[in-house]
Design a protein around this motif. Structure first.
Motif, PDB file in Angstrom:
ATOM      1  N   GLN A 138       1.262  -0.944  -6.339  1.00 44.54           N
ATOM      2  CA  GLN A 138       1.632  -1.610  -7.591  1.00 44.54           C
ATOM      3  C   GLN A 138       0.856  -1.048  -8.777  1.00 44.54           C
ATOM      4  N   GLN A 139      -0.094  -0.169  -8.496  1.00 46.31           N
ATOM      5  CA  GLN A 139      -0.986   0.263  -9.557  1.00 46.31           C
ATOM      6  C   GLN A 139      -0.667   1.664 -10.049  1.00 46.31           C
ATOM      7  N   ASP A 184      -3.166   0.888  -3.693  1.00 48.07           N
ATOM      8  CA  ASP A 184      -2.238  -0.181  -4.058  1.00 48.07           C
ATOM      9  C   ASP A 184      -1.032   0.422  -4.786  1.00 48.07           C
ATOM     10  N   THR A 229     -10.562   3.388  -8.170  1.00 50.83           N
ATOM     11  CA  THR A 229     -10.847   2.536  -7.014  1.00 50.83           C
ATOM     12  C   THR A 229     -11.354   3.383  -5.846  1.00 50.83           C
ATOM     13  N   GLU A 262     -12.116  -3.333  -5.916  1.00 52.61           N
ATOM     14  CA  GLU A 262     -10.947  -2.705  -6.515  1.00 52.61           C
ATOM     15  C   GLU A 262     -11.105  -2.871  -8.004  1.00 52.61           C
ATOM     16  N   MET A 320       0.836  -1.205   0.000  1.00 51.82           N
ATOM     17  CA  MET A 320       0.000   0.000   0.000  1.00 51.82           C
ATOM     18  C   MET A 320       0.874   1.259   0.000  1.00 51.82           C
TER      19      MET A 320
END
Ligand code: FMN
Ligand code: SF4
Ligand code: FES
Lengths: 425, 154, 926
Positions: C16-17, C14, C25, C791, C1
């Protein structure tokens, strides 16, 4: 400062290309021999210290660009070195001379760069219309292979280098380094996402360096003569000599190798011989179609990457396009925007929609249908296509002449509105 | 069917690249050099030879301006319309050529002798205006000299 | 996170996004076009621009594309920044330069993402005053309509079609503002996923051509949450109705199954619901004449048939709901409850159930995430089409691991593809014939079903010497099989094919074993496609061997129909036994539930069966050969008109709900209830609603106890209100029926669900299983699914619908022992196997005109060597004989078929009821 002209001094007066023998007689292929003894890191180091900046237009420091390429045992292979010989920026005609006049110099430069990044395969990406360059490069490549300078174990060393010539099928976008990669992979020449940079994931997904022809041609000389020598070729902080040119209605349009940082005024008045009789100077694009206009007040500006930028333009390719008083500035900008709109690859919205819109408006001005409100729209489009807003640098470059024309030639636009026609008709 | 010469030349190009697709632009140029232009049939033949789909190849072919997807005349005139040539008299040159050939840009003469196409900067701006006929570059042109040059191409 | 700051406020996202994913989201309305939750980011449209600031002190900031920027810790962005707002508005303005202002006549109007984004960005005044560019449209087949002038050049279509779905016959042509998206020439789109273009295209370039025939605006249709009935995967769909007609099917997002995409069979197979052949009233046959009868009379007549019978036989259906099948079973008794399917098929289904109960099962999402796959025997693209799309993503998993090392985020779609080039993760296809997935396969093996099974056994044995079956070392050579090395080897970039097939069975088994064992999430796919028990067992053995090696291996098995497993779980017995009972007992009454027996069993057997029965009662949707012989026929509701539960191939029970309320048509379980009550079986009158039936079901079948949880019960209310089936802009409510009655009728009752036939009801988001259609404020298009997910591209809020009936076992199951013997080709005879066609092999969809158009003509296929040996040529009329029936069709030469094998297209009329595999001679007829 020395007034040496390393890039062009050995070229023949009759315009024929130097053969391999002639090139070697003039001291050629010594740089690569030395480079082969140096090792990649040292080559890159020397190039970094020389303060060589890319001659393709953006002026990125060459050595620093190489430093991101993974080296050594664990690096992915094959790695690629590409000479960007797509020269298609309107008003630019410098790489042609280097390839037609001394193709081996380019090949040697490519060999040096290939060593610096431990490349296995090199390509010359040449625009398709450069037929003579293609013939001469082809011959030079054959000569180099025959001499053992290309292929396996070049110059008797332990390393090899394959070198191929690729002829493009057209499109300005192929000169953009990542568009070039797609073109070379047999795809549509849309630009690629950065990061990852080509140094990490380039041609066929492998580490790749793309370098302008003129940049590469400098390398043998830097290796041969050293950093201090190279820096002294220049009037400015950016090292080396530079191929400068001028086209338009000047007395002697042409191309000259001069110290980096020669002033615009010197180029215009001394080398280009000033304006033709009967026409007056109004402005110029310092380095190709995608640079901002400069005017009378900028003649003392030194032509190098830093100084031209300070006055709101870019040195670009260093080949100036001169605007005279008998040419309509609006028409000239229309011509430029038509070019860019036509060459937009169609990937990102601001570019494919904005540039064509700008072109349509400029055409309307030329037809006498322009309005003051249209000027606002043009200004909006310039902002719309600003760097970062688009996917690649084509559109931001495209609006440079437009935004500066709106600044310097606003009255000319307004005259079109008032007179409801092009006053130069 | 691709001729054996065409196939041979394409195969030679393929050696430069790690996959066949990469040779597709070279292949298009090779076939065009022999046939003048790239027909739908040529697209199919080349695609099959390279093992890529016709749609893939046509997507590439229609991107590049030096690939002709329509028939052209025996000689192709590439008339530079970029900025330096424009300043130095492109419009007069174009007008004369169009009148002389009785065609517009993008068209082919009735006798199939010439196709007149606009081209971006030919990189010879210090000798503007310029044009190419087939592989030959002609520079420092006036409408008259351009007209004379065309006489050389039958 | 990571913590990011959006317009000054901190949010957890997130890391990674990318920022667009993060913002959506979080629920922000940030417009976009080229980004798609399943396709990733390419940065083309520039619509998602936001301002990014380097630090709190940075007041200037710079525009970045949210979709191209990682959501890194501490990122500070502004959506509301005036420069960003103006830029986003400008993008729409640019797109609108050429976009026709034809919303009122455009099929996309009212559910157009471009429309939504135009409103969202506030672009409302046209400054561009030049002519628009125009294009020619193409004919793309019966499913997809093309209207190129509406294109905004977001490149989504070509990315979906080529890059995601692997289609070849579609591309972008030309350049600049004249890019053209379509085919090289007019023609039917080849990809069985082409229909997704309708939803992938953010505006009206690609629209549903079947919908065009009976067009209705999205806001004017009423929808229901439903399940596709055209294969066993159980994709979630959203059917739309108006004026009593089913208008279209769109995708209903399910995070574990279909995600954002359907196959074209699922999307366009629906028109059978509107067919002229529909049975719309009870009918009776007397003196060879079929006549409608009033409902009550039909029920009473049916009651008499039952009451007077010595024996009542029920034939259940693998395409009817659990509830209807259960009702039949309760009515006729377990001993007389049968399937239309053969012993062989039921055995395979029970074997499938056994394997599913003892093996970790993969959902389609798991299939997508698998990093090494072995397919044993399944022509996935034709048998379980949506799974093929997931498999196409699975081969990206290993390249992802490689691009991860280069620190390229996975969502950076083109960067990942450019770095990965032609690299594909391991996918081994061992099938009887060529498949449309072979182009992404590492190796392809073609052989008889037994040979495929032997390959599986050999792989298992290589992985674990304890695994029974044949030893890899003794399985050398491959007489009847052929290994085709793919052009793209797993390693080595596009090396040319090695030429001659390296026909070494053993090394292939080793290669497969190595790839699976080296993977992190290996998967084996098999199923009923080649109708072979040994193949299923071999597949299970491979998974078990992997499990014993400590690998989290999974299995996915394809089943023939939407409720094949449900029917098997209810203990239906094979048709052969039904036939025996009917022959033994005179005076039987047979009830056929949603079942054309002639498509399931050999025609002669069906004839005997139908003749032996004294009375025949059929409940079905459309007239067919079986209903034609029935004395009494009841109009059974289709999926679109009924509620019920289906058990998909993973053992997931899912509820579907009705979108239509036809007058005379009702659910089969209701007809059965009525008939049996009329026959004096008073106890059935307790079944008032679907939930009553489900209650009986779960008390009768502990195995199916969780079926009750597949969706909330009918009593469920949201803050006291039902859930509206109609969008709140539903128009013409009072006028629609004015020709019949000017006073507005009361909406139909629906005692079976908590959905109302109305636009009134709770406007909030319903539980996942009850979402009838995707809509959210400002989001009229399918893109509204963003608003329903926990998500983006993840599970729906509250979890994806349905319940898995089988829990993954704690340890690996026992190995199956009996590896088959070598397949022995026979002199002068062929083993005839079923060949599947996405359009043509499924019973209901083929009744829809578009599917019919694309379905194959009957053929009998064998390879060229065979044909030459037998002196046959393509198109020769040939005949084969199986089960006492003979079948004539044109010969098709298929070089991909193995030695000793012939194939026929199952599902097409000619081959209805043929029992395969079976041996037959094939001879020319004049
Ligand atoms: C639209 C566009 C066209 C370009 N065309 C060329 C070109 O023709 N030749 C060239 O050397 N660089 C061209 N460039 C610059 C290249 O992207 C790249 O920066 C250059 O080749 C790097 O080499 P350098 O560092 O040696 O200058 C172009 C850039 C853009 C955005
Ligand atoms: S894959 Fe099967 S369940 Fe899914 S949409 Fe297609 S036919 Fe329907
Ligand atoms: S959605 Fe981000 S650039 Fe298109």
């Amino acid at each position: 400062m020395t007034s040496e002209r390393p890039l062009t001094k050995d070229m023949k007066a009759d315009g024929e290309a130097l053969t391999l023998k002639e090139y070697e007689r003039a001291g050629g292929y010594q740089g690569i021999r030395k480079a082969l003894r140096m090792g990649p890191k040292d080559i890159t180091d020397q190039v970094t210290k020389s303060s060589l900046r890319g001659r393709g237009g953006a002026g990125f420091p060459t050595g620093s660009k190489w430093s991101f390429v993974p080296l050594g045992k664990d690096a992915p292979h094959p790695k690629y070195l590409i000479a960007n010989a797509d020269e298609m920026e309107p008003g630019t005609f410098k790489d042609r001379l280097l390839m037609e006049g001394n193709p081996h110099q380019l090949l040697e430069g490519m060999m040096v760069a290939s060593r610096a990044i431990e490349a296995d395969v090199a390509f010359v990406f040449l625009r398709g219309e450069y037929v003579l360059s293609a013939q001469r490069l082809q011959r030079a490549i054959a000569e180099a292979y025959a001499a053992g300078y290309l292929g396996e174990k070049i110059f008797g060393s332990e390393v090899g280098l394959e070198l191929h010539l690729h002829l493009s099928a057209g499109r300005y976008m192929c000169g953009e380094e990542t568009g070039l990669l797609n073109a070379l992979e047999g795809k549509r020449a849309n630009p690629r996402t950065k990061p990852p940079y080509p140094q990490i994931s380039g041609l066929f997904g492998k580490p790749t360096i793309v370098q302008n022809v003129e940049t590469l041609a400098n390398l043998p000389h830097i290796i041969n003569n050293g950093v201090e020598w190279f820096k002294k070729l220049s009037y400015s902080a950016d090292g080396g000599s530079k191929l400068y040119g001028a086209s338009g209605k000047v007395k002697r349009p042409g191309l000259w190798e001069l110290p980096m940082g020669t002033t615009i005024g010197e180029l215009l008045h001394e080398h280009a011989g000033g304006m033709r009789d009967g026409v007056e100077f109004r402005g110029l694009l310092p380095g190709g179609a995608s640079t901002d206009f400069l005017t009378e007040e900028h003649l003392d500006v030194k032509m190098d990457f830093t100084e031209v930028q300070k006055v709101g333009s870019r040195m670009g390719t260093g080949t100036m396009i001169i605007l005279d008083d008998q040419t309509c500035p609006v028409g000239m900008v229309w011509n430029l925007e038509d070019f860019f709109a036509q060459e937009s690859c169609g990937w990102c919205t601001p570019c494919w929609s904005g540039l064509r819109w700008a072109e349509r408006i400029l055409w309307a001005f030329e037809q006498g249908h322009g309005s003051e409100a249209d000027l606002e729209k043009l200004e909006w489009i310039c902002k719309f296509c600003a760097p970062g807003n688009t996917f690649c640098a084509l559109a931001p470059g495209a609006v440079e002449p437009l935004q500066s024309a709106l600044k310097y030639f606003r009255d000319d636009f307004l005259r079109h509105v008032r007179e409801k026609q092009c006053p130069w008709r | 069917m691709l001729s054996s010469e065409e196939r041979g030349e394409i195969e030679a190009e393929m050696l430069k690249y790690p996959n066949k697709q990469a040779a597709c632009i070279d292949a298009l140029k090779i076939v065009q050099r022999r046939r003048g232009w790239i027909s739908d049939e040529s697209i199919r033949e080349i695609a099959e030879f390279l093992g890529i789909s016709t749609d893939e190849l046509d997507g590439v072919a229609t991107f590049y301006n030096l690939i002709y997807r329509k028939p052209v005349g025996r000689h192709v005139i590439l008339l530079c319309n970029s900025v330096s040539c424009w300043i130095m008299g492109y419009n007069r040159l174009r007008k004369r050529l169009c009148e002389r050939l009785e065609i517009q840009l993008g068209e082919t003469t009735a006798d199939g002798r010439f196709t007149l196409l606009p081209i971006v900067c030919l990189g010879t701006c210090d000798h503007a205006p310029a044009l190419m006929v087939d592989d030959d570059l002609h520079r420092d042109l006036s409408p008259d000299s351009a007209e004379q040059i065309l006489e050389r191409y039958r | 996170m990571a913590t990011i700051y959006v317009d000054g406020k901190p949010h957890q996202v997130d890391a990674q996004q990318n920022l667009l994913h993060a913002c959506l989201t979080l629920g922000f309305n940030l417009p976009y076009f080229c980004w798609h939750p399943a396709l990733g980011s390419v940065g083309a449209c520039r619509q998602c621009a936001v301002k990014q600031f380097r630090s709190p002190e940075d007041k200037h900031g710079r525009l970045v594309m949210a979709c191209m920027t990682p959501a890194s810790e501490g990122a500070q962005i502004s959506i509301a920044d005036p420069e960003a707002v103006a830029f986003r508005k400008g993008i729409i303005e640019g797109m609108m330069e050429n976009h026709p202002h034809d919303c009122p006549v455009c099929d996309e109007g009212g559910e157009c993402h471009l429309q939504d984004m135009t409103v969202m960005t506030g672009h409302d005044y046209r400054r561009y005053e030049f002519p628009k560019r125009t294009f020619r449209n193409q004919y793309l087949g019966p499913f997809v309509n093309h209207e190129m002038n509406r294109c905004i050049q977001c490149y989504r279509c070509v990315r979906f079609y080529r890059e995601y779905a692997g289609g070849q016959d579609f591309n972008v042509f030309g350049i600049r503002n004249l890019a053209y998206f379509g085919r090289h020439e007019d023609g039917v789109l080849e990809s069985e996923f082409a229909g997704n273009l309708d939803e992938v295209c953010p505006t009206g370039v690609f629209t549903d051509a079947t919908h065009k025939h009976h067009y209705t605006r999205k806001w004017d249709m009423q929808f229901a949450p439903s399940i596709c009935v055209h294969c066993g995967l159980g994709c979630n769909i959203s059917p739309g109705e108006r004026y009593g007609m089913l208008r279209r099917i769109v995708n209903r997002y399910h995070g574990d199954i279909n995600g954002y995409f359907l196959c074209d069979r699922g999307r366009y197979g629906y028109e059978f619901v509107n067919s002229e052949q529909r049975i719309r009233q009870p009918q009776i046959r007397s003196n060879g004449q079929i006549q409608p009868v009033p409902k009550q009379q039909a029920i009473e007549e049916g009651g008499r048939f039952i009451a007077s019978a010595t024996t009542v036989i029920g034939i259940g259906s693998s395409r009817a709901s659990l509830e209807s099948n259960f009702a039949l079973r309760m009515a006729v008794g377990a001993n007389h409850f049968f399937a239309g399917a053969s012993t062989q098929e039921l055995q395979l289904l029970h074997l499938t159930l056994e394997i599913l109960r003892t093996t970790p099962v993969a959902s389609l999402r798991d299939v997508e995430d698998s990093d090494a796959v072995l397919v044993l025997g399944e022509d996935v693209s034709n048998y379980a089409p949506r799974m093929a799309l997931s498999l196409r993503q699975s081969v990206r998993q290993q390249p992802f691991a490689m691009t991860d090392k280069l620190k390229i985020p996975r969502w950076l779609d083109h960067a990942v593809r450019e770095a990965a080039q032609e690299h594909k993760g391991p996918l081994f296809m061992a099938t009887v014939a060529a498949t449309r997935l072979d182009d992404v396969a590492t190796d392809t093996y073609r052989g008889a079903p037994d040979e495929i099974a032997r390959l599986g056994y050999a792989v298992a044995r290589t992985l674990d010497p304890e695994a029974a079956g044949l030893r890899a070392t003794t399985a050398s050579g491959s007489l009847a099989g052929q290994i085709v090395r793919a052009v793209r080897a797993v390693t080595g970039l596009g090396k040319p094919p090695s030429g001659a097939p390296d026909a070494d069975f053993e090394t292939m088994a080793q290669r497969i074993a190595q790839a699976l064992n080296g993977a992190e999430r290996p998967l084996v796919i098999s199923g009923l496609g080649c109708r072979s028990g040994p193949v299923l067992k071999a597949a299970a053995n491979v998974v078990r061997a992997l499990q014993r090696n400590g690998k989290p291996a999974r299995i996915a098995l394809a089943v023939p129909e939407c409720n094949s497993l449900g029917l098997a779980m209810l203990g239906a017995k094979p048709f052969e036994e039904a036939l025996a009972v009917a022959r033994e007992h005179s005076g039987t009454t047979a009830i056929m539930l949603e079942n054309d027996l002639y498509r399931q069993a050999p025609g002669s057997d069906v004839d005997v069966f139908l003749r032996s029965a004294n009375h025949l009662i059929a409940l079905d949707h459309l007239q067919n050969r079986t209903t034609a012989t029935a004395e009494l026929t009841f109009p059974a509701a289709t999926f679109a008109e009924s509620d019920g539960t289906l058990v998909n191939n993973e053992g997931r029970a899912q509820r579907f709900f009705q979108a239509l309320t036809p007058q005379e048509i009702q659910e089969s379980w209701r007809w059965l209830r009525d008939i049996f009550v009329a026959a004096g079986r008073r106890e059935f009158s307790a079944w008032k609603t679907l939930d009553d039936v489900i209650q009986s079901l779960v008390s009768e079948f502990p195995d199916l106890a969780q079926v009750a949880e597949a969706a909330p019960a009918a009593s469920f209310r949201m803050a006291g209100e039902k859930i509206p089936r109609q969008p709140h802009r539903y128009s013409g409510r009072t006028a629609m029926l004015a020709n019949i009655n000017v006073s507005e009728p009361k909406p139909p009752d629906d005692p079976d669900s908590s959905l109302s036939y109305s636009m009134e009801g709770n406007p909030d988001q319903p539980p996942a299983a009850l979402i009838p259609f995707a809509w959210a404020g400002g989001w009229n298009s399918y893109q509204a699914w963003n608003k329903f997910q926990e998500e983006i591209a993840g599970p729906l809020r509250g979890g994806n619908p349905g319940v898995r009936l089988f829990q993954p076992p704690a340890q690996a199951g026992e190995y199956f022992q009996d590896a088959p013997k070598r397949f022995q080709p026979r002199e002068g005879e062929w083993l005839v196997v079923p060949l599947y066609h996405v359009f043509g092999s499924e019973e209901l969809s083929i009744l829809s005109p578009g599917v019919k158009q694309l379905s194959p003509k009957p053929y009998i296929a064998m390879n060229d060597e065979h044909a030459k040996g037998a002196g046959l040529q393509a198109e020769d009329m040939v005949e084969l004989a199986i089960g006492g029936a003979s079948y004539r069709a044109a010969l098709q030469i298929r070089p991909d078929l193995p030695v000793g094998i012939a194939g026929v297209p199952v599902g097409v009329d000619l081959f209805a009821g043929i029992q395969l595999p079976a041996w037959s001679k094939i001879e020319r007829v004049s």
